[in-house]
Design a protein around this motif. Structure first.
Motif, PDB file in Angstrom:
ATOM      1  N   MET A  86       1.536   5.916   7.927  1.00 36.73           N
ATOM      2  CA  MET A  86       1.443   6.530   6.638  1.00 36.73           C
ATOM      3  C   MET A  86       2.637   5.826   5.494  1.00 36.73           C
ATOM      4  O   MET A  86       3.704   5.667   6.126  1.00 36.73           O
ATOM      5  N   GLY A  87       2.063   5.556   4.250  1.00 33.00           N
ATOM      6  CA  GLY A  87       3.146   5.125   3.315  1.00 33.00           C
ATOM      7  C   GLY A  87       3.165   5.867   2.240  1.00 33.00           C
ATOM      8  O   GLY A  87       2.148   6.464   1.740  1.00 33.00           O
ATOM      9  N   ASP A  93       8.576  12.986  -1.794  1.00 32.27           N
ATOM     10  CA  ASP A  93       8.728  13.051  -0.082  1.00 32.27           C
ATOM     11  C   ASP A  93      10.099  12.973   0.533  1.00 32.27           C
ATOM     12  O   ASP A  93      10.166  13.111   1.695  1.00 32.27           O
ATOM     13  N   GLN A  94      11.033  12.325  -0.464  1.00 37.21           N
ATOM     14  CA  GLN A  94      12.500  12.339   0.221  1.00 37.21           C
ATOM     15  C   GLN A  94      13.178  13.698   0.480  1.00 37.21           C
ATOM     16  O   GLN A  94      13.874  13.980   1.157  1.00 37.21           O
ATOM     17  N   HIS A 102       2.646  13.324  -0.297  1.00 37.85           N
ATOM     18  CA  HIS A 102       2.361  12.258  -1.431  1.00 37.85           C
ATOM     19  C   HIS A 102       2.232  10.964  -0.962  1.00 37.85           C
ATOM     20  O   HIS A 102       2.625   9.888  -1.469  1.00 37.85           O
ATOM     21  N   PRO A 103       1.493  10.802   0.127  1.00 37.70           N
ATOM     22  CA  PRO A 103       1.375   9.515   0.647  1.00 37.70           C
ATOM     23  C   PRO A 103       0.310   8.697  -0.108  1.00 37.70           C
ATOM     24  O   PRO A 103      -0.573   9.369  -0.701  1.00 37.70           O
ATOM     25  N   CYS A 104       0.663   7.467  -0.215  1.00 42.34           N
ATOM     26  CA  CYS A 104      -0.360   6.551  -0.979  1.00 42.34           C
ATOM     27  C   CYS A 104      -1.350   5.749  -0.252  1.00 42.34           C
ATOM     28  O   CYS A 104      -2.470   5.381  -0.340  1.00 42.34           O
ATOM     29  N   LEU A 132      -3.105   9.746  -2.992  1.00 44.62           N
ATOM     30  CA  LEU A 132      -3.758   9.038  -1.868  1.00 44.62           C
ATOM     31  C   LEU A 132      -4.575   7.783  -2.644  1.00 44.62           C
ATOM     32  O   LEU A 132      -5.321   8.109  -3.251  1.00 44.62           O
ATOM     33  N   GLN A 133      -4.209   6.660  -2.394  1.00 43.70           N
ATOM     34  CA  GLN A 133      -4.940   5.392  -2.836  1.00 43.70           C
ATOM     35  C   GLN A 133      -5.704   4.604  -2.013  1.00 43.70           C
ATOM     36  O   GLN A 133      -6.741   4.061  -2.423  1.00 43.70           O
TER      37      GLN A 133
END
Length: 188
Positions: A86-87, A93-94, A102-104, A132-133
């Motif tokens: 996951m990115g 997210d920190q 809140h991953p993209c 998510l994108q």
């Protein structure tokens, strides 16, 4: 009126605390906790390759890449999953140590036992993440990657990548030859 939860109901807080000390990983769906199975050599190698490529790409950028042991929270529908990779580039997210919300980019390496769930219900659940994108599915038995990318209208479009092609993850501005992802993976 207050309703009683199901007898086997586990609260999100109980789940998160239990995962900190558990010897095995579990995913969480509406109060139910499900143990995760081990993975094949190809699965682990693909996950590691993807992580290293993406981590090297993002080094020093402020964006983060996680693999296997970091949970994603889908708060709106009360879910926690362990994506293979996951990115996230979202500073919110920190502030969380044991899950990201809140991953993209989410990547799942397919296996015979999870492919149907990864393609169907899990993708549906992940789609509740506004951030998510791209949702990526990676085959472990042939050089083949599917990238579901959210377009400007909020609809998911499918992009397929096969042997000899360059993979593109637009959400994190990443490009590489598909062969780099499959390095040292035995294809049947």
């Amino acid at each position: 009126m207050v309703t009683n939860p199901q007898p086997n109901y586990t609260s999100p807080q109980e789940y998160l605390e239990g995962e900190k000390t558990s010897q095995i990983k579990h995913e969480y769906i509406d109060g139910e906790v499900y143990a995760m199975a081990g993975a094949s050599d190809a699965h682990v190698t693909l996950t590691g390759n993807l992580y290293m490529l993406l981590r090297n790409h993002h080094r020093g950028s402020g964006s983060r890449v996680y693999m296997a042991d970091m949970k994603v929270q889908v708060e709106e529908i009360n879910r926690y999953f362990y994506p293979d990779v996951m990115g996230t580039c979202d500073t919110r997210d920190q502030g969380t140590d044991y899950f990201k919300s809140h991953p993209c980019l989410i990547i799942e390496v397919l296996s015979d036992s999870t492919e149907g769930f990864d393609r169907g219900k899990k993708f549906q659940d992940y789609s509740y993440l506004p951030s998510l994108q791209e949702y990526v599915l990676v085959s472990q038995d042939r050089m083949y990657v599917e990238c579901f990318r959210k377009n400007e209208k909020g609809r998911w479009e499918l992009f397929r990548f096969a042997a000899g092609e360059t993979i593109e993850f637009d959400s994190i501005n990443f490009r590489c030859d598909i062969a780099a992802i499959y390095e040292e993976v035995k294809i049947s």
